[in-house]
Design a protein around this motif. Structure first.
Motif, PDB file in Angstrom:
ATOM      1  N   SER A 131       0.822  -1.211   0.000  1.00 39.85           N
ATOM      2  CA  SER A 131       0.000   0.000   0.000  1.00 39.85           C
ATOM      3  C   SER A 131       0.856   1.260   0.000  1.00 39.85           C
ATOM      4  O   SER A 131       0.349   2.361  -0.142  1.00 39.85           O
ATOM      5  CB  SER A 131      -0.914   0.011   1.228  1.00 39.85           C
ATOM      6  OG  SER A 131      -0.117   0.014   2.406  1.00 39.85           O
ATOM      7  N   ALA A 132       2.167   1.105   0.177  1.00 43.23           N
ATOM      8  CA  ALA A 132       3.047   2.270   0.188  1.00 43.23           C
ATOM      9  C   ALA A 132       3.033   2.934  -1.184  1.00 43.23           C
ATOM     10  O   ALA A 132       2.849   2.272  -2.193  1.00 43.23           O
ATOM     11  CB  ALA A 132       4.469   1.856   0.554  1.00 43.23           C
ATOM     12  N   PRO A 133       3.227   4.254  -1.227  1.00 44.35           N
ATOM     13  CA  PRO A 133       3.232   4.943  -2.527  1.00 44.35           C
ATOM     14  C   PRO A 133       4.368   4.436  -3.414  1.00 44.35           C
ATOM     15  O   PRO A 133       5.398   4.003  -2.907  1.00 44.35           O
ATOM     16  CB  PRO A 133       3.427   6.415  -2.155  1.00 44.35           C
ATOM     17  CG  PRO A 133       3.974   6.408  -0.772  1.00 44.35           C
ATOM     18  CD  PRO A 133       3.455   5.164  -0.113  1.00 44.35           C
ATOM     19  N   ALA A 134       4.148   4.507  -4.700  1.00 41.62           N
ATOM     20  CA  ALA A 134       5.138   3.988  -5.647  1.00 41.62           C
ATOM     21  C   ALA A 134       6.441   4.766  -5.546  1.00 41.62           C
ATOM     22  O   ALA A 134       6.440   5.970  -5.313  1.00 41.62           O
ATOM     23  CB  ALA A 134       4.584   4.064  -7.064  1.00 41.62           C
ATOM     24  N   VAL A 135       7.538   4.063  -5.724  1.00 42.96           N
ATOM     25  CA  VAL A 135       8.848   4.704  -5.770  1.00 42.96           C
ATOM     26  C   VAL A 135       9.034   5.273  -7.170  1.00 42.96           C
ATOM     27  O   VAL A 135       8.830   4.581  -8.157  1.00 42.96           O
ATOM     28  CB  VAL A 135       9.966   3.684  -5.456  1.00 42.96           C
ATOM     29  CG1 VAL A 135      11.334   4.303  -5.680  1.00 42.96           C
ATOM     30  CG2 VAL A 135       9.841   3.177  -4.026  1.00 42.96           C
ATOM     31  N   SER A 136       9.421   6.529  -7.244  1.00 39.42           N
ATOM     32  CA  SER A 136       9.571   7.155  -8.555  1.00 39.42           C
ATOM     33  C   SER A 136      10.940   6.847  -9.153  1.00 39.42           C
ATOM     34  O   SER A 136      11.894   6.544  -8.430  1.00 39.42           O
ATOM     35  CB  SER A 136       9.397   8.673  -8.442  1.00 39.42           C
ATOM     36  OG  SER A 136      10.515   9.241  -7.785  1.00 39.42           O
ATOM     37  N   GLU A 137      10.992   6.946 -10.467  1.00 40.25           N
ATOM     38  CA  GLU A 137      12.253   6.739 -11.173  1.00 40.25           C
ATOM     39  C   GLU A 137      13.283   7.765 -10.690  1.00 40.25           C
ATOM     40  O   GLU A 137      14.449   7.453 -10.481  1.00 40.25           O
ATOM     41  CB  GLU A 137      12.001   6.873 -12.677  1.00 40.25           C
ATOM     42  CG  GLU A 137      13.227   6.661 -13.549  1.00 40.25           C
ATOM     43  CD  GLU A 137      13.919   7.948 -13.955  1.00 40.25           C
ATOM     44  OE1 GLU A 137      15.130   7.894 -14.242  1.00 40.25           O
ATOM     45  OE2 GLU A 137      13.263   9.000 -13.973  1.00 40.25           O
TER      46      GLU A 137
END
Length: 161
Positions: free
Chosen positions: A31-37
């Motif tokens: 559920s954690a927010p996506a890690v960005s590039e």
């Protein structure tokens, strides 16, 4: 030399492999927010190559959000090896500790590698659902099946009453 030879996986025997595989899910916390590039690039460069003046260390980073994985492609294998040595069990992005491993070579000869498959996905495996399975054979909800929603091509589904 290697800081901890027991822990760090050996580089693949296929010397063309210059990519690392990152599992973006910490402790199955999906559920954690996506890690960005951008965050991943910044963490890798600052941790592994602090003060580096070369801008071409990383070729590209591909984040696959729905699988919570990423691939970091380096321009030089030596940089990939160095990054693996430094980051293995030590990669932190946005306060999350992420698992990292070697991406599998295209010929799939390296059992130690974490991802693979040469089906046009640049040597990366995006999961079993990708393996030429019909939509109806995957585990999906009825609400996700276009054949049941009238968004299918004419002649299929609800469009031809």
């Amino acid at each position: 030399g290697r800081p901890n030879p027991q822990a760090v996986p050996e580089p693949p025997s296929d010397v063309s492999v210059k990519s690392l595989f990152v599992n973006l899910t910490e402790n199955r916390n999906i559920s954690a927010p996506a890690v960005s590039e951008q965050a991943l690039r910044k963490a890798v460069l600052e941790t592994v190559f602090p003060g580096a003046t070369r801008s071409n260390i990383i070729d590209k980073i591909r984040v696959i959000p729905n699988k919570n994985i990423a691939f970091i492609d380096f321009n030089q294998r030596s940089d990939a090896v160095h990054a693996m040595d430094v980051l293995y069990r030590n990669l932190e992005v946005d306060g999350r500790r992420l698992n990292i491993n070697w991406a599998r070579s295209r010929n799939n000869s390296d059992a130690i590698s974490a991802a693979g498959g040469d089906d046009g996905n640049h040597g990366h495996d995006f999961g079993s659902a990708h393996k030429k399975q019909k939509l109806s054979e995957t585990n999906i909800y009825k609400s996700q099946d276009p054949l049941l929603l009238g968004s299918a091509p004419i002649g299929k589904g609800l469009g031809n009453r």
